[in-house]
Enzyme design. Structure first.
Site, PDB file in Angstrom:
ATOM      1  N   ILE A  93       5.683  -2.403  11.106  1.00  0.00           N
ATOM      2  CA  ILE A  93       5.409  -1.256  11.571  1.00  0.00           C
ATOM      3  C   ILE A  93       3.933  -1.131  11.317  1.00  0.00           C
ATOM      4  CG2 ILE A  93       7.335   0.197  11.163  1.00  0.00           C
ATOM      5  CD1 ILE A  93       4.836  -0.172   8.573  1.00  0.00           C
ATOM      6  N   GLU A 146      -0.937  -4.720  22.766  1.00  0.00           N
ATOM      7  CA  GLU A 146       0.153  -3.361  23.305  1.00  0.00           C
ATOM      8  C   GLU A 146      -0.911  -2.723  23.894  1.00  0.00           C
ATOM      9  OE1 GLU A 146       1.059  -2.327  19.424  1.00  0.00           O
ATOM     10  OE2 GLU A 146      -0.163  -0.341  19.588  1.00  0.00           O
ATOM     11  N   ARG A 155      -1.958  -8.254  -2.382  1.00  0.00           N
ATOM     12  CA  ARG A 155      -3.080  -8.879  -3.140  1.00  0.00           C
ATOM     13  C   ARG A 155      -3.071  -8.969  -4.619  1.00  0.00           C
ATOM     14  NH1 ARG A 155      -7.360  -6.729   0.931  1.00  0.00           N
ATOM     15  NH2 ARG A 155      -6.340  -4.787   0.125  1.00  0.00           N
ATOM     16  N   SER A 156      -2.599  -7.930  -5.172  1.00  0.00           N
ATOM     17  CA  SER A 156      -2.284  -7.946  -6.883  1.00  0.00           C
ATOM     18  C   SER A 156      -1.062  -7.319  -6.972  1.00  0.00           C
ATOM     19  CB  SER A 156      -3.276  -7.344  -7.424  1.00  0.00           C
ATOM     20  OG  SER A 156      -3.568  -5.886  -6.931  1.00  0.00           O
ATOM     21  N   HIS A 204       5.203   1.442  19.533  1.00  0.00           N
ATOM     22  CA  HIS A 204       4.027   2.013  18.670  1.00  0.00           C
ATOM     23  C   HIS A 204       4.379   3.510  18.193  1.00  0.00           C
ATOM     24  CE1 HIS A 204      -0.201   1.262  16.717  1.00  0.00           C
ATOM     25  NE2 HIS A 204       0.572   2.202  16.023  1.00  0.00           N
ATOM     26  N   ASP A 234       7.488  -2.604  15.937  1.00  0.00           N
ATOM     27  CA  ASP A 234       6.761  -1.070  16.781  1.00  0.00           C
ATOM     28  C   ASP A 234       5.461  -1.397  17.013  1.00  0.00           C
ATOM     29  OD1 ASP A 234       6.924   1.600  17.024  1.00  0.00           O
ATOM     30  OD2 ASP A 234       5.593   2.016  15.335  1.00  0.00           O
ATOM     31  N   ARG A 279       0.200  -3.656  12.483  1.00  0.00           N
ATOM     32  CA  ARG A 279      -0.199  -4.063  13.667  1.00  0.00           C
ATOM     33  C   ARG A 279       0.186  -5.342  14.182  1.00  0.00           C
ATOM     34  NH1 ARG A 279      -1.726   0.318  13.679  1.00  0.00           N
ATOM     35  NH2 ARG A 279      -3.774   1.349  13.377  1.00  0.00           N
ATOM     36  N   GLY A 333       0.900  -1.099   0.081  1.00  0.00           N
ATOM     37  CA  GLY A 333       0.073   0.202   0.170  1.00  0.00           C
ATOM     38  C   GLY A 333       0.987   1.287  -0.031  1.00  0.00           C
ATOM     39  N   ARG A 334       0.440   2.265   0.479  1.00  0.00           N
ATOM     40  CA  ARG A 334       0.953   3.599   0.510  1.00  0.00           C
ATOM     41  C   ARG A 334       2.066   3.698   1.374  1.00  0.00           C
ATOM     42  NH1 ARG A 334      -4.735   6.666   0.251  1.00  0.00           N
ATOM     43  NH2 ARG A 334      -4.980   4.903   1.904  1.00  0.00           N
ATOM     44  N   ILE A 335       2.234   2.867   2.615  1.00  0.00           N
ATOM     45  CA  ILE A 335       3.496   3.171   3.386  1.00  0.00           C
ATOM     46  C   ILE A 335       4.497   1.736   2.990  1.00  0.00           C
ATOM     47  CG2 ILE A 335       4.035   2.363   5.712  1.00  0.00           C
ATOM     48  CD1 ILE A 335       1.475   3.642   6.716  1.00  0.00           C
TER      49      ILE A 335
HETATM   50  C1  8YV Z   1      -2.103   5.504  15.651  1.00  0.00           C
HETATM   51  C2  8YV Z   1      -1.533   4.378  13.760  1.00  0.00           C
HETATM   52  O1  8YV Z   1      -2.983   6.378  14.963  1.00  0.00           O
HETATM   53  O2  8YV Z   1      -2.123   5.623  12.069  1.00  0.00           O
HETATM   54  C3  8YV Z   1      -2.485   4.393  12.596  1.00  0.00           C
HETATM   55  O3  8YV Z   1      -2.789   3.372  11.973  1.00  0.00           O
HETATM   56  O4  8YV Z   1      -1.015   3.073  14.339  1.00  0.00           O
HETATM   57  C4  8YV Z   1      -0.801   5.195  14.475  1.00  0.00           C
HETATM   58  O5  8YV Z   1      -0.504   6.413  13.679  1.00  0.00           O
HETATM   59  C5  8YV Z   1      -1.555   6.135  16.698  1.00  0.00           C
HETATM   60  O6  8YV Z   1      -1.088   5.421  17.670  1.00  0.00           O
HETATM   61  C6  8YV Z   1      -2.670   7.085  17.617  1.00  0.00           C
HETATM   62  O7  8YV Z   1      -3.486   5.931  18.088  1.00  0.00           O
END
Ligand code: 8YV
Length: 312
Positions: free
Chosen positions: A229, A260, A174-175, A278, A255, A231, A152-154
């Protein structure tokens, strides 16, 4: 009757900006939100939500006139978007403004893990350098073979950075995407087999739970390093811990964690991991941009305008 709620751990500056721009009727914690009485709930039209505690059907049903939940963060896995859509509630998020910071942190953890920067700094601080001489050698990153799980973008911002390190970039999504000579793998296990460093940039939520499975982790092999980075839930965390402890993989830079801010204590005993709280998007500049985008989404909804970054 137009109450706006800002719910979550907002900073003082964010609270002030809310007051100046949106005059919210309530700025408080999730626990305080849960304690609101029926009259207060009935007046609510917009919720600016910050945090990772689930906000689902049960919570939504308390607010009969709720029109929008504006999430602080690109990842909206805390919000049950299906339940929101069923109730005609709009959901927004804060994409793009955080891509650079999150990608930067991924690269930083990669360098820190491979170059053993934590151990190397301790070598200076505890006097080992003067007493024992040079610190132990570590591992080269430039020119390595890297994989991105989730383009994706990140993911793309991470890959662009990695390309500048003269790496060979592989990815799974996915593609297949339009990418500059990067190798696509339709199978996540095949991606892990092909690379030494695996960056996880998947979206969160039930669909990607343990997507980085025991098999993917095993395929990475003993030179393999995982950087996450996204979830904590995207990785089979127990399988990763087993692999880190046994040396089945070389290390990790993390992260995000399952459950968490509590972290599995097994991580704390490991020397081959870099652990971050995080903080991917947690710079002054980016958090200000995220907060502004969230407020702008609420304002757009209240004004009856198109939402800036709608999710559903
Ligand atoms: C959280 C994040 O929003 O953008 C996300 O998906 O995981 C973080 O930027 C941040 O921890 C505040 O809740």
């Amino acid at each position: 009757m137009s109450a706006i709620l800002a719910v979550g751990p907002y900073t003082e500056a964010e609270r002030e900006a809310f007051k100046a721009e949106l005059q919210p009727t309530f700025i408080g914690t999730r626990a305080e939100l849960d304690a609101l009485d029926d009259t207060a709930c009935a007046a609510v039209r917009a919720i600016a939500y910050k945090g990772h505690r689930p906000f689902g059907a049960e919570e939504m049903d308390r607010f009969a006139n709720l029109g929008v939940v504006a999430n602080f963060g690109v990842g909206y896995d805390a919000i049950d978007v299906g339940a929101a859509s069923e109730r005609g509630i709009k959901v927004t998020n804060t994409p793009d403004v955080l891509n650079d910071d999150v990608a930067d942190l991924a690269i930083a953890m990669w360098l820190m893990q491979a170059r053993e920067m934590r151990q190397a700094e301790a070598w200076v601080r505890d006097g080992s350098w003067a007493e024992k001489g040079s610190a132990p050698l570590n591992r080269k990153v430039s020119g390595g073979t890297v994989g991105i799980m989730g383009m994706g973008r990140i993911g793309r911002d991470i890959a662009d950075r990695l390309a500048a390190f003269k790496t060979e970039v592989h990815y799974h999504a996915r593609s297949e995407k339009d990418t500059p000579g990067w190798t696509y793998h339709a199978d996540p296990v095949a991606l892990a087999q092909a690379v030494d460093y695996l960056f996880i940039a998947l979206v969160g939520g039930p669909e990607t739970e343990k997507y980085v499975s025991k098999e993917v982790i095993a395929a990475l092999g003993e030179r393999g390093v995982i950087i996450n980075i996204s979830r904590g839930t995207t990785i089979d965390e127990e399988a990763m811990l087993d692999a880190l402890e046994s040396g089945a993989i070389a290390g990790a830079g993390l992260d995000v964690f399952v459950g968490e801010p509590k972290v599995n204590p097994r991580f704390l005993k490991l020397d081959n991991v870099v652990l971050q709280p995080h903080q991917g998007s947690a710079t002054h500049e980016t958090r200000a941009a995220m907060a502004k985008l969230q407020r702008d989404n609420v304002a757009a909804h209240l004004a009856g305008n198109d939402l800036l970054t709608p999710v559903n």
